[in-house]
Design a protein around this motif. Structure first.
Motif, short mmCIF file in Angstrom:
data_model
loop_
_atom_site.label_atom_id
_atom_site.label_comp_id
_atom_site.label_asym_id
_atom_site.label_seq_id
_atom_site.Cartn_x
_atom_site.Cartn_y
_atom_site.Cartn_z
N LEU A 119 28.64 -91.47 13.05
CA LEU A 119 27.94 -90.31 13.59
C LEU A 119 27.66 -90.43 15.09
N HIS A 120 27.49 -91.67 15.57
CA HIS A 120 27.10 -91.87 16.97
C HIS A 120 27.97 -92.96 17.63
N PRO A 121 29.28 -92.77 17.69
CA PRO A 121 30.16 -93.82 18.21
C PRO A 121 29.94 -94.15 19.68
N SER A 122 29.45 -93.19 20.46
CA SER A 122 29.25 -93.41 21.89
C SER A 122 27.78 -93.66 22.24
N SER A 123 26.97 -93.92 21.24
CA SER A 123 25.55 -94.18 21.49
C SER A 123 25.36 -95.47 22.29
N SER A 124 24.29 -95.52 23.05
CA SER A 124 23.97 -96.74 23.79
C SER A 124 23.61 -97.89 22.85
N SER A 125 23.29 -97.56 21.61
CA SER A 125 22.95 -98.58 20.61
C SER A 125 24.14 -99.00 19.77
N ALA A 126 25.34 -98.47 20.09
CA ALA A 126 26.53 -98.80 19.30
C ALA A 126 26.86 -100.29 19.38
N GLN A 127 26.63 -100.90 20.55
CA GLN A 127 26.89 -102.34 20.70
C GLN A 127 26.06 -103.14 19.71
N TYR A 128 24.78 -102.77 19.62
CA TYR A 128 23.90 -103.46 18.68
C TYR A 128 24.35 -103.24 17.25
N ALA A 129 24.77 -102.02 16.93
CA ALA A 129 25.22 -101.71 15.56
C ALA A 129 26.44 -102.55 15.19
N HIS A 130 27.39 -102.68 16.12
CA HIS A 130 28.57 -103.53 15.88
C HIS A 130 28.15 -104.98 15.67
N TYR A 131 27.23 -105.44 16.50
CA TYR A 131 26.78 -106.83 16.41
C TYR A 131 26.06 -107.09 15.08
N LEU A 132 25.16 -106.18 14.70
CA LEU A 132 24.39 -106.38 13.47
C LEU A 132 25.31 -106.33 12.25
N ARG A 133 26.31 -105.47 12.28
CA ARG A 133 27.26 -105.42 11.15
C ARG A 133 28.03 -106.74 11.02
N ALA A 134 28.50 -107.26 12.14
CA ALA A 134 29.19 -108.56 12.11
C ALA A 134 28.25 -109.67 11.66
N LEU A 135 26.99 -109.57 12.07
CA LEU A 135 26.00 -110.58 11.68
C LEU A 135 25.73 -110.54 10.19
N CYS A 136 25.79 -109.37 9.59
CA CYS A 136 25.64 -109.26 8.13
C CYS A 136 26.75 -110.03 7.42
N TYR A 137 27.99 -109.80 7.83
CA TYR A 137 29.12 -110.52 7.23
C TYR A 137 28.99 -112.02 7.48
N TYR A 138 28.58 -112.37 8.69
CA TYR A 138 28.45 -113.79 9.08
C TYR A 138 27.41 -114.50 8.23
#
Length: 270
Positions: A119-138
Motif C-alpha cells: 500500500l505504501h511502497p514509497s513511504s519514508s518508513s518503507a526502509q524500516y518495514a523491509h528491515y523488520l520483515r527480514a528481521l522476522c525471518y532472521y
C-alpha cells in the motif's frame, strides 16, 4: 346437571388451564429471546463500536507500554480497521507489525508488513518495514526445528536492504547479518558434506564441495572444504586436481591445521 355436562365442564377447565400455560411459555420464550438478543447487541457494541481515533491509539500505546504485545498488536489493528484512510493508519500498521514481532508471532508480522509495503511502497518508513520483515525471518530461522527456508528469505531481505538503502540506518546491521546468515548456511552445508564423506558417497560430496567453495568463499570452513576436496580427488583419481587444490589451500591458509593434515595425507599417498 347430568354427568356428561360435568365432564364437559371439567375438560373445558383443563383446556383453559393448558392454554394459559402455553401462553405463559410463549411469553417467557419471547422474553428470553429478546433478552439474549439485546445482550448480544451490547456485546457486539462493546467489541465493534466506533470509538474516537485518539482513544483507540491511546489504548494501543498503553498496552504496548505494559508489554502486552499480542493485545497491543490487536489494538493497533483496530485503529487501522476503523480509520483506514486516516494518516494514523500506516503508522498503526507498522506498530502492529512491531508488536507481533515482539510477541514472536512472525507470520502475522510479516503479513502486516507486506500489506504495508504493497500500500505504501514509497513511504519514508518503507526502509524500516523491509528491515523488520527480514528481521522476522532472521529471528525465526534460529529455531531448532526450522529448515533453511527462513534463512534464505532473511538473507534475501538483508541483501535487498544493502543494495536499495546502502546509506540507511539499517544498512550496517544488515551487512553484519548477511555475513552471519551465510556462515549459518555454510555450517549447514558442511554437515551434509561430512555425512556424504562418512558414507563414502564421494561423487555427491565432490559436487557439493565445488559449490560450497563457490558460494561460501568467505566462510571460516573453506580450509576444511579444500581438504575434503583433496580427499575426493584422491579417491576419484584426479591427481592433477589434487595438487592444484593443495597448492590453493597452502597459499591461502599456510598455517591452518587443515593444510598440515592435507600435507600429511599427500605424503602418505606418495
Amino acid at each position: 346437571m347430568n354427568i356428561i355436562a360435568l365432564k364437559i365442564l371439567k375438560i373445558e377447565k383443563k383446556m383453559k388451564t393448558f392454554q394459559t400455560f402455553q401462553k405463559k411459555c410463549k411469553t417467557f420464550t419471547y422474553l428470553l429471546f429478546v433478552l439474549f438478543f439485546f445482550v448480544g447487541c451490547r456485546d457486539s457494541e462493546r467489541i465493534y463500536q466506533q470509538k474516537p481515533l485518539n482513544m483507540l491509539y491511546k489504548k494501543a500505546m498503553e498496552t504496548l507500554k505494559k508489554e502486552d504485545f499480542k493485545e497491543a498488536s490487536e489494538n493497533f489493528d483496530e485503529v487501522e480497521r476503523q480509520y483506514p484512510y486516516s494518516s494514523w493508519a500506516p503508522h498503526s500498521q507498522l506498530m502492529s507489525a512491531y508488536c507481533s514481532f515482539k510477541a514472536q508471532e512472525f507470520p502475522k508480522s510479516i503479513a502486516t508488513l507486506e500489506t504495508f509495503l504493497a500500500l505504501h511502497p514509497s513511504s519514508s518508513s518503507a526502509q524500516y518495514a523491509h528491515y523488520l520483515r527480514a528481521l522476522c525471518y532472521y529471528t525465526d530461522m534460529l529455531s531448532p526445528e526450522r529448515d533453511n527456508e527462513n534463512a534464505l528469505l532473511a538473507l534475501q531481505g538483508f541483501q535487498e536492504i544493502c543494495e536499495r538503502f546502502p546509506y540507511s540506518d539499517y544498512a550496517r546491521d544488515a551487512e553484519l547479518k548477511v555475513d552471519f546468515i551465510q556462515e549459518h548456511l555454510a555450517c549447514h552445508e558442511m554437515l551434509i558434506i561430512r555425512d556424504y564423506m562418512k558414507r563414502k558417497e564421494f561423487v555427491a560430496a565432490f559436487q557439493r564441495l565445488s559449490l560450497f567453495i563457490k558460494n561460501y568463499s568467505r566462510s571460516v570452513l573453506v580450509p576444511e572444504a579444500l581438504y575434503r576436496l583433496i580427499e575426493c580427488h584422491i579417491v576419484l583419481g584426479f591427481p592433477g586436481l589434487t595438487y592444484k587444490t593443495f597448492t590453493l589451500l597452502k597459499y591461502n591458509f599456510p598455517k591452518d591445521a587443515w593444510t598440515s593434515m592435507a600435507q600429511e595425507l599427500l605424503m602418505l599417498k606418495n
